[in-house]
Design an enzyme around this catalytic site. Structure first.
Site, PDB file in Angstrom:
ATOM      1  N   GLU A 166      33.601  36.225  17.236  1.00 50.34           N
ATOM      2  CA  GLU A 166      35.055  36.196  17.325  1.00 50.34           C
ATOM      3  C   GLU A 166      35.549  36.082  18.764  1.00 50.34           C
ATOM      4  OE1 GLU A 166      36.714  39.482  15.140  1.00 50.34           O
ATOM      5  OE2 GLU A 166      35.534  39.053  13.345  1.00 50.34           O
ATOM      6  N   GLU A 346      30.966  37.767   8.026  1.00 47.62           N
ATOM      7  CA  GLU A 346      31.626  39.051   7.758  1.00 47.62           C
ATOM      8  C   GLU A 346      32.639  38.849   6.654  1.00 47.62           C
ATOM      9  OE1 GLU A 346      33.550  41.051  11.054  1.00 47.62           O
ATOM     10  OE2 GLU A 346      31.858  40.633  12.381  1.00 47.62           O
TER      11      GLU A 346
HETATM   12  O1  IFM Z   1      34.980  45.698  12.713  1.00 43.31           O
HETATM   13  C1  IFM Z   1      35.373  44.386  12.940  1.00 43.31           C
HETATM   14  C2  IFM Z   1      34.248  43.580  13.544  1.00 43.31           C
HETATM   15  O2  IFM Z   1      33.783  44.144  14.716  1.00 43.31           O
HETATM   16  C3  IFM Z   1      34.712  42.179  13.843  1.00 43.31           C
HETATM   17  N1  IFM Z   1      35.343  41.580  12.700  1.00 43.31           N
HETATM   18  C4  IFM Z   1      36.329  42.329  11.998  1.00 43.31           C
HETATM   19  C5  IFM Z   1      35.806  43.718  11.658  1.00 43.31           C
HETATM   20  C6  IFM Z   1      36.883  44.515  10.908  1.00 43.31           C
HETATM   21  O3  IFM Z   1      38.021  44.649  11.674  1.00 43.31           O
END
Ligand code: IFM
Length: 440
Positions: A166, A346
């Site tokens: 990210e 994710e």
């Molecule tokens: O916890 C975070 C992660 O570190 C990066 N993506 C989003 C998740 C939830 O906010």
């Protein structure tokens, strides 16, 4: 009942990140990271929580891997804490930090779990921040050197390498909104940080390839499709404008088209970053995979303002639960860009879990959230999207950045007092999905 069966080699996994779970923030030679500094600064994180201990994964990783095995995970996505292996970001190396990741990888492989490594999930060495952090282009070169250290050490066993997690959050939450480390609020600095991170990504990919052309190099983006609240033409136009000017297209266009998006560049006016000759070719090198972190969508009204979805379910993060946008996102970007194979790196949800009298965590909302999203991913595959795997966020409840420990995303509950791990119902259910390679 419909059974949604996934391709036979589909990779089911779970993800975590170093600062969120490891703890041991200053043990065995680890250097300070910008998140150590930020969380130790009063007022930055809810309740003053820090990652000093977190899930104590640094000491408990054998137990955590045993739990992964119990779930039947085929892959595990983790990140490497740069200051654990190179305390000041440049030199010398910290042998104990390298040994930790070495042993983590060996144990994963012994449990038949494929390791997916992420080189940067936001914990920059503080010593590099002191030299300008991501504003300083030299940081990109230090990142390439750090990449080489890690690939030389683990590349014989870790085949999938993501450069950044990210990059948009690292650049904007950290340098524009000030909600994440290093806590800066400056648009020009944020855009330059984003650019230098992209340069670092490019140099890192070159490094990975030069060391072993068989390795799979990629990047992980979090993508939030912008959609119209009720679907009127004015709203659809506003949603599209908002998407085109936003951070997601900035990264998609630079990485996969080799130029900054016209709308976003114009919108940034005099704040746009300094771009050196050759940068765009470096940034847009061919990748072996892209990871997508998907949680929700952005809903806008006709004036482009963000609005809430009436009657919709929201998670503890105040994010709308809306799985169909995952399908629309995957099919749209696959049409509009020449993308490498994709992974959902994710996806998951924070809900208010309670420990029941029977000692269990009954979390039907998390199960239903995951189920709906798995089905949308399945539909996308049916419609030609090259999606190879899916990592649930997260393996464990953990340190949720500015929210501290107040948001629980885990498949596994962590009692932060005792460090006891308990599989939630959603984890047992997920184990069944993996076993059957199918969702009902
Ligand atoms: O916890 C975070 C992660 O570190 C990066 N993506 C989003 C998740 C939830 O906010």
């Amino acid at each position: 009942m419909t059974i949604y069966r996934f391709p036979s080699n589909f990779l089911w996994g779970a993800a975590t990140a170093s600062y969120q779970i490891e703890g041991a923030w200053n043990q065995d030679g680890k250097g300070e990271s910008i998140w150590d500094r930020f969380s130790h600064t009063p007022g930055k994180v809810t309740h003053g929580d820090t990652g000093d201990v977190a899930c104590d994964h640094y000491h408990r990783y054998p137990e955590d891997i045993a739990l992964m095995r119990q779930l039947g995970l085929k892959a595990y996505r983790f990140s490497i804490a740069w200051p654990r292996v190179i305390p000041n970001g440049v030199a010398p190396l910290n042998p104990a930090g390298l040994d930790f990741y070495d042993s983590l990888v060996d144990r994963l492989l012994a449990a038949n779990i494929q390791p997916f490594a992420t080189l940067y999930h936001w914990d920059l060495p503080q010593a590099l921040e002191d030299k300008g952090g991501w504003q300083n282009r030299d940081t990109a070169h230090y990142f390439a050197d750090y990449t080489a250290v890690m690939v030389k050490r683990l590349g014989d066993r870790v085949k999938h390498w993501a450069t950044f997690n990210e990059p948009g959050v690292a650049a904007f939450a950290g340098n524009l909104w000030g909600e994440h480390a290093p806590g800066i609020k400056d648009i020009k600095m944020a855009l330059q940080a984003a650019h230098n991170i992209l340069v670092a990504h490019g140099l890192s990919v070159q490094t990975i390839r030069s060391l072993d052309s068989q390795l799979q190099a990629g990047i992980v983006l979090n993508l939030w499709p912008h959609e119209a609240a009720t679907g009127s033409p004015a709203e659809i136009a506003a949603a599209e404008k908002s998407w085109q000017e936003g951070g997601d297209v900035l990264f998609l266009d630079t990485l996969f088209l080799g130029h900054y998006p016209v709308a976003g560049w114009q919108a940034s006016g005099a704040n746009h970053p300094q771009v050196a000759p050759g940068d765009m070719a470096l940034i847009s090198q061919k990748l072996d995979f892209m990871g997508i972190n998907y949680y929700s969508r952005v809903l806008v009204d006709a004036s482009g303002e963000r609005v809430r979805a009436e009657g919709a379910e929201y998670t503890e993060m105040n994010w709308e639960v809306h799985a169909p946008a995952l399908y629309r996102l995957l099919t749209r970007i696959s049409r509009e860009y020449r993308l490498p194979p994709l992974y959902i790196t994710e996806n998951g949800a924070a809900f208010q879990d309670t420990l029941s009298a029977d000692g269990k965590i009954h979390d039907p909302r998390r199960e239903s959230y995951l189920r709906e999203h798995f089905i949308q991913a399945h539909q996308a595959i049916q419609n030609g999207v090259d999606l190879r795997g899916y990592f649930v966020w997260s393996l464990l409840d953990n340190f949720e950045w500015g929210h501290g420990f107040t948001k629980r995303f885990g498949l596994i509950r962590v009692d932060y007092e005792t460090q006891k791990r308990t599989l939630k119902d959603s984890a047992e259910w997920y184990a069944g999905v993996i076993r059957e390679n199918a969702v009902e």
